[in-house]
Scaffold this motif. Structure first.
Motif, PDB file in Angstrom:
ATOM      1  N   LEU A   1      90.173  -2.049  14.886  1.00  0.00           N
ATOM      2  CA  LEU A   1      91.314  -1.857  15.773  1.00  0.00           C
ATOM      3  C   LEU A   1      92.093  -0.603  15.392  1.00  0.00           C
ATOM      4  O   LEU A   1      92.519   0.170  16.259  1.00  0.00           O
ATOM      5  CB  LEU A   1      92.226  -3.086  15.716  1.00  0.00           C
ATOM      6  N   THR A   2      92.237  -0.352  14.104  1.00  0.00           N
ATOM      7  CA  THR A   2      92.933   0.840  13.642  1.00  0.00           C
ATOM      8  C   THR A   2      92.167   2.107  14.005  1.00  0.00           C
ATOM      9  O   THR A   2      92.758   3.095  14.439  1.00  0.00           O
ATOM     10  CB  THR A   2      93.152   0.772  12.127  1.00  0.00           C
ATOM     11  N   CYS A   3      90.858   2.075  13.837  1.00  0.00           N
ATOM     12  CA  CYS A   3      90.050   3.238  14.231  1.00  0.00           C
ATOM     13  C   CYS A   3      90.148   3.488  15.731  1.00  0.00           C
ATOM     14  O   CYS A   3      90.231   4.634  16.172  1.00  0.00           O
ATOM     15  CB  CYS A   3      88.597   3.026  13.823  1.00  0.00           C
TER      16      CYS A   3
ATOM     17  N   GLY B   1      92.177   6.589  20.200  1.00  0.00           N
ATOM     18  CA  GLY B   1      92.943   6.605  21.448  1.00  0.00           C
ATOM     19  C   GLY B   1      94.082   7.616  21.416  1.00  0.00           C
ATOM     20  O   GLY B   1      94.311   8.335  22.385  1.00  0.00           O
ATOM     21  N   LEU B   2      94.783   7.682  20.287  1.00  0.00           N
ATOM     22  CA  LEU B   2      95.863   8.663  20.168  1.00  0.00           C
ATOM     23  C   LEU B   2      95.326  10.087  20.209  1.00  0.00           C
ATOM     24  O   LEU B   2      95.922  10.974  20.835  1.00  0.00           O
ATOM     25  CB  LEU B   2      96.648   8.417  18.884  1.00  0.00           C
ATOM     26  N   ALA B   3      94.204  10.323  19.548  1.00  0.00           N
ATOM     27  CA  ALA B   3      93.597  11.664  19.578  1.00  0.00           C
ATOM     28  C   ALA B   3      93.132  12.011  20.987  1.00  0.00           C
ATOM     29  O   ALA B   3      93.307  13.160  21.443  1.00  0.00           O
ATOM     30  CB  ALA B   3      92.433  11.729  18.602  1.00  0.00           C
ATOM     31  N   LEU B   4      92.562  11.048  21.696  1.00  0.00           N
ATOM     32  CA  LEU B   4      92.109  11.292  23.070  1.00  0.00           C
ATOM     33  C   LEU B   4      93.283  11.592  23.995  1.00  0.00           C
ATOM     34  O   LEU B   4      93.214  12.502  24.825  1.00  0.00           O
ATOM     35  CB  LEU B   4      91.309  10.092  23.585  1.00  0.00           C
ATOM     36  N   ILE B   5      94.363  10.846  23.847  1.00  0.00           N
ATOM     37  CA  ILE B   5      95.547  11.101  24.672  1.00  0.00           C
ATOM     38  C   ILE B   5      96.089  12.500  24.402  1.00  0.00           C
ATOM     39  O   ILE B   5      96.426  13.237  25.336  1.00  0.00           O
ATOM     40  CB  ILE B   5      96.623  10.031  24.403  1.00  0.00           C
TER      41      ILE B   5
ATOM     42  N   VAL C   1      98.258   1.889  10.018  1.00  0.00           N
ATOM     43  CA  VAL C   1      97.122   2.804   9.855  1.00  0.00           C
ATOM     44  C   VAL C   1      96.823   3.036   8.378  1.00  0.00           C
ATOM     45  O   VAL C   1      95.659   3.044   7.965  1.00  0.00           O
ATOM     46  CB  VAL C   1      97.400   4.133  10.596  1.00  0.00           C
ATOM     47  N   LEU C   2      97.855   3.221   7.557  1.00  0.00           N
ATOM     48  CA  LEU C   2      97.638   3.442   6.125  1.00  0.00           C
ATOM     49  C   LEU C   2      96.971   2.245   5.450  1.00  0.00           C
ATOM     50  O   LEU C   2      96.145   2.406   4.570  1.00  0.00           O
ATOM     51  CB  LEU C   2      98.953   3.737   5.432  1.00  0.00           C
TER      52      LEU C   2
END
Length: 115
Positions: free
Chosen positions: A34-36, A41-45, A105-106
């Motif tokens: 889920l974290t990956c 998703g954030l990078a794609l956005i 994330v950490l």
């Protein structure tokens, strides 16, 4: 005869341990995936918004910064009496969610091998 009574209890304890260990392992794997997915998703956005319009991306980042700054300000100041809490509650919740995301994330993205 008393020794035979303890065997089923020990077997039950071992079974509960195995079930708990498998559940923790599966939960850890699920949270890692889920974290990956969240990072991807954030990078794609970010990539899609920048490729669509760099100016709108910067303007949106500025608006998001003001939104989060308002939430942080409302979180760490004394509440005013007799004021409506609609926007304040919304920005505070947004700030809290955004502040907890890097912690999530950490903790769980250490072994996801994201590129």
């Amino acid at each position: 005869m008393k020794g035979a009574v303890g065997v089923p209890r020990a077997a039950k304890g071992v079974g509960e341990f195995v079930i708990e260990a498998v559940g923790e392992t599966a939960g850890e794997a699920l949270l890692s995936r889920l974290t990956c997915a969240l990072l991807a998703g954030l990078a794609l956005i970010a990539y899609l918004s920048w490729s669509f319009s760099p100016r709108l991306t910067i303007a949106g980042a500025g608006l998001l910064s003001f939104y989060l700054a308002h939430g942080a300000w409302q979180t760490f100041r004394a509440p005013a009496k007799g004021r409506r809490r609609g926007l304040t509650a919304l920005t505070t919740a947004g700030f809290a969610l955004t502040a907890l995301t890097p912690l999530f994330v950490l903790v769980y993205a250490t072994g996801c091998n994201c590129p």
